[in-house]
Design an enzyme around this catalytic site. Sequence first.
Site, PDB file in Angstrom:
ATOM      1  N   GLY A  68      38.296   0.399  16.060  1.00 27.84           N
ATOM      2  CA  GLY A  68      36.982   0.842  16.464  1.00 27.84           C
ATOM      3  C   GLY A  68      36.113   1.121  15.250  1.00 27.84           C
ATOM      4  N   GLY A  69      34.817   1.283  15.475  1.00 26.99           N
ATOM      5  CA  GLY A  69      33.911   1.620  14.390  1.00 26.99           C
ATOM      6  C   GLY A  69      33.211   0.425  13.793  1.00 26.99           C
ATOM      7  N   GLN A  70      32.352   0.705  12.836  1.00 26.54           N
ATOM      8  CA  GLN A  70      31.553  -0.318  12.184  1.00 26.54           C
ATOM      9  C   GLN A  70      32.210  -0.768  10.875  1.00 26.54           C
ATOM     10  OE1 GLN A  70      28.696  -1.986  12.999  1.00 26.54           O
ATOM     11  NE2 GLN A  70      28.591  -1.114  15.066  1.00 26.54           N
ATOM     12  N   VAL A  71      31.451  -0.825   9.796  1.00 26.91           N
ATOM     13  CA  VAL A  71      31.970  -1.355   8.536  1.00 26.91           C
ATOM     14  C   VAL A  71      32.298  -0.214   7.582  1.00 26.91           C
ATOM     15  CG1 VAL A  71      29.672  -1.600   7.488  1.00 26.91           C
ATOM     16  CG2 VAL A  71      31.561  -3.041   6.681  1.00 26.91           C
ATOM     17  N   LEU A 148      37.416   7.087   9.830  1.00 27.58           N
ATOM     18  CA  LEU A 148      38.563   6.771  10.680  1.00 27.58           C
ATOM     19  C   LEU A 148      38.199   5.713  11.718  1.00 27.58           C
ATOM     20  CD1 LEU A 148      38.489   8.211  13.781  1.00 27.58           C
ATOM     21  CD2 LEU A 148      38.643  10.245  12.381  1.00 27.58           C
ATOM     22  N   GLY A 149      39.212   5.021  12.156  1.00 21.37           N
ATOM     23  CA  GLY A 149      39.071   4.017  13.205  1.00 21.37           C
ATOM     24  C   GLY A 149      40.454   3.691  13.734  1.00 21.37           C
ATOM     25  N   GLY A 160      43.972   4.091  11.440  1.00 23.51           N
ATOM     26  CA  GLY A 160      44.091   5.499  11.077  1.00 23.51           C
ATOM     27  C   GLY A 160      42.884   6.036  10.350  1.00 23.51           C
ATOM     28  N   CYS A 178      29.847   2.858   7.886  1.00 22.52           N
ATOM     29  CA  CYS A 178      30.093   3.220   9.293  1.00 22.52           C
ATOM     30  C   CYS A 178      28.861   2.999  10.164  1.00 22.52           C
ATOM     31  CB  CYS A 178      30.578   4.661   9.401  1.00 22.52           C
ATOM     32  SG  CYS A 178      32.085   4.965   8.442  1.00 22.52           S
TER      33      CYS A 178
END
Length: 217
Positions: A68-71, A148-149, A160, A178
């Site tokens: 999950g999440g962006q960059v 985190l992601g 993690g 992010c």
Amino acid sequence: MRLHWLDRPAPYLPVWQAMQDFTESRQADTPDELWLVEHAPVYTLGQAGLESHILNPHGIPVVHCNRGGQVTYHGPGQVVLYTLVDLRRRGMFVRDFVALLEQSVLDVLADLGVPSACRKPGAPGIYVPQSALAQGRQGGALAKIAALGIKVRRGCAYHGVALNVGMDLSPFSGINPCGYAGLQTVDLQACGVRAGLTDVGDRLARHFSAAWETAGR
């Protein structure tokens, strides 16, 4: 829970593939594992990540991954804790697991003399106020010190949290960290903390393990 330090600096792709292989092959009684690693320079773009958040990679590889999440950026001087754990067996919801990861980082930072570190509503990760930086800036703006992601597959989590210890922070200027334009990214060194990467990684694993053992019960 088994803990492994991976060879350093580790290229991202083989580690990501190993996490997927472990998760796909694990059984109901497979012990959970923690992997600690320092990566070779890489940008990783999350599953729903937008290419527009990559401004100028300056030759650093970009990997599209399934967390999950962006960059974000991984590189020398940053410790990454990969948590290969069975959430379903522990009876834990994803939001509670994210909170546990964040609290583990907060506990490490408190150990090392950064008690002002905090969460930011709606923006997963850990932040420090400008006033906590060694150069003594004032103001209420927050700078990110840990990202985190996670990915959950068949009730099991992997990926993690990454904590910046003492690193070249300039690659973060090549992205919107992010997904936030202009977000400042800092490390422990910028907070006036001189700590070895191995020590910080071991502390992070210990805090996570202790919290995990009592969570969901």
